[in-house]
Design a protein around this motif. Sequence first.
Motif, mmCIF file in Angstrom:
data_model
loop_
_atom_site.group_PDB
_atom_site.id
_atom_site.type_symbol
_atom_site.label_atom_id
_atom_site.label_comp_id
_atom_site.label_asym_id
_atom_site.label_seq_id
_atom_site.Cartn_x
_atom_site.Cartn_y
_atom_site.Cartn_z
ATOM 1 N N SER A 189 0.838 -1.205 0.000
ATOM 2 C CA SER A 189 0.000 0.000 0.000
ATOM 3 C C SER A 189 0.868 1.248 0.000
ATOM 4 O O SER A 189 0.561 2.229 -0.685
ATOM 5 N N GLN A 217 -8.032 0.014 -0.825
ATOM 6 C CA GLN A 217 -8.263 -1.243 -0.112
ATOM 7 C C GLN A 217 -9.584 -1.172 0.677
ATOM 8 O O GLN A 217 -10.321 -2.128 0.755
ATOM 9 N N ASP A 220 -5.450 -1.157 -5.099
ATOM 10 C CA ASP A 220 -4.854 -1.681 -3.872
ATOM 11 C C ASP A 220 -5.780 -2.741 -3.270
ATOM 12 O O ASP A 220 -6.738 -2.408 -2.584
ATOM 13 N N GLU A 221 -5.482 -3.987 -3.552
ATOM 14 C CA GLU A 221 -6.304 -5.102 -3.049
ATOM 15 C C GLU A 221 -7.797 -4.777 -3.103
ATOM 16 O O GLU A 221 -8.494 -4.861 -2.094
HETATM 17 MG MG LIG Z 1 -2.261 -2.595 2.069
#
Ligand SMILES: [Mg+2]
Lengths: 299, 263
Positions: free
Chosen positions: B54, B90, B166-167
Amino acid sequence: MPRSSIETAPGERQAASPGAASSSPDIPAPATLSLARRTRRAMRPLQPVGPGMRVLLGIAFFAFFVALWSFATFGGFVSRTFLADPFTMVVEGWRLMTEFGFAYDIGMTVWRVLGGFILAAVLAVPLGIAMGAWKPIEAFFEPFVSFARYLPASAFIPLLILWAGIGETQKLLVIFIGSFFQIVLMVAVTVGGTRRDLVEAAYTLGATDTGIVRRVLIPSAAPQIAEILRLVLGWAWTYVIVAELIGSSSGIGHMIVDSQALLNTGQIIFGIIVIGVIGLVSDFAFKAANRALFPWSLS
Amino acid sequence: MNPRPHAALRVEQVSRTFPGMRGGAPTRALEPVSLDAPDNSFITILGPSGCGKSTLLRIVAGLDFPSLGRVTLDGQEVHGPGRDRGMVFQSYTLFPWLTVAENIGFGLRQKGMRAKERHEIVEAFVDKVGLRGFQNHYPKMLSGGMQQRTAIARALANDPRILLLDEPFGALDNQTRGLMQELLLGIWEADRKTVLFVTHDIEEAIFLGSRCVVMSARPGRIKADLAIDLPHPRHYTMKTSPDFMEMKARLVEEIRAEAIKAG
Ligand SMILES: [Mg+2]
Ligand SMILES: Nc1ncnc2c1ncn2[C@@H]1O[C@H](COP(=O)(O)OP(=O)(O)OP(=O)(O)O)[C@@H](O)[C@H]1O
């Protein structure tokens, strides 16, 4: 790829509401639920109450309160001199409205509250937003505002009478002082507490600094700002009565002082109840407006 | 005009150290990392939790700054966030006061585009991410998967130079995640936008990426950089093909060693 399969993806939608049904092995049809069981279900923590039931319960307590009051007064447990019974209160209230032009007093009080409060809100909300958004501005004003917030508005009344006389300006100023600093501080905290990830998301979408304030900080804080205003309006009502108790020739507070001199507790109580009712109505109006304005925020 | 440099996005020796809390030891989140992302590449960044994925993505987005090193996009050094680098976070970051359609149109509105043009683009993206019928819903009325689809549409509608993810599917269940991967891949295969995609899911990294960068445990460095030569368009059945399995076995080895180190 087929879009429909995505829309109905398993696990995507939330499962049905956390069922009360799942907890009891013998599931009876709702209509045949015994009263005991329904009560038990209603008394679960955080279990919502239906709209009809809510109104009923709310009115029930008012009824209980009046019953208690009637019992104390009609039953002779409290002297009439100190506390009028409900019936006398209604009669006195009727006389106030028909013979003494109390409607005018109510109008005056409402106008003072609204005038002072709106004046305070119009200045305080923008300042609070600016303080929440720009930290140097906050550092400049915050210590003073925090200090001023604790100055009791009612203690200013003698001073304000010296400065502004006993006219309307003085009344408005009392309300203004009582509301302004509170609003500023609470709005600043709310705006300053805006979710950082939303601000960052807006930046990655090309938002400028003023865009962040206009399109993220303000809309995200708006429902809470409305709540703050609702709260402070309630406080403004207490300030106005205090202001009217001293050096005033009209208003609900003025009537209360007059009635005290005549030992007319029926009128005093009627005045107090009128204030309560107006407060209740304005609260309802505020809540309804908030629900209509911010459908995304409340549940 | 100068010919465009080979790599659109260059991460040059970027490292990041967070100052310690209350005089504690500083956290080295990222060792010097270098990475070139040529145009039209889909790079997946794979690494264990806490390895600085991240942090790296936030630095590329301009939301955080490198302690050393720099990031350039088309030769220009990155100094802050901007509309040329769209990001999907995320966590869920839709604006709760805006509807799905208004969320998707946020960047376009910021750009000053007129309502009519904006509407057309927004509608197109509503269809692309399969949210027809939900345009006027507020985020809190949507499932997690729908929220992330809206977030992807919001980033893409702005037509960024590169897309940072991000994920984005990290919090979703397996089946939804699989569908979302196909959706994203379908969109990418259509317009081949440059993508950096962070994940800790090995299958996801292989299935989506044209290249996979493996990061070490904290402090993060790039441990391996593998081309994924699986043909496009990819179909989910590919996840059970021998080539895919072989690739997966290799990455499992790389990651396993790191996960053990990370504890
Ligand atoms: Mg992360
Ligand atoms: N703002 C910060 N201040 C201090 N330390 C930070 C900060 N942000 C991240 N870190 C540290 O940097 C390291 C890397 O964090 P990062 O969020 O980049 O990991 P990650 O790879 O994204 O992990 P995950 O897969 O769990 O999301 C962590 O050890 C974290 O504690």
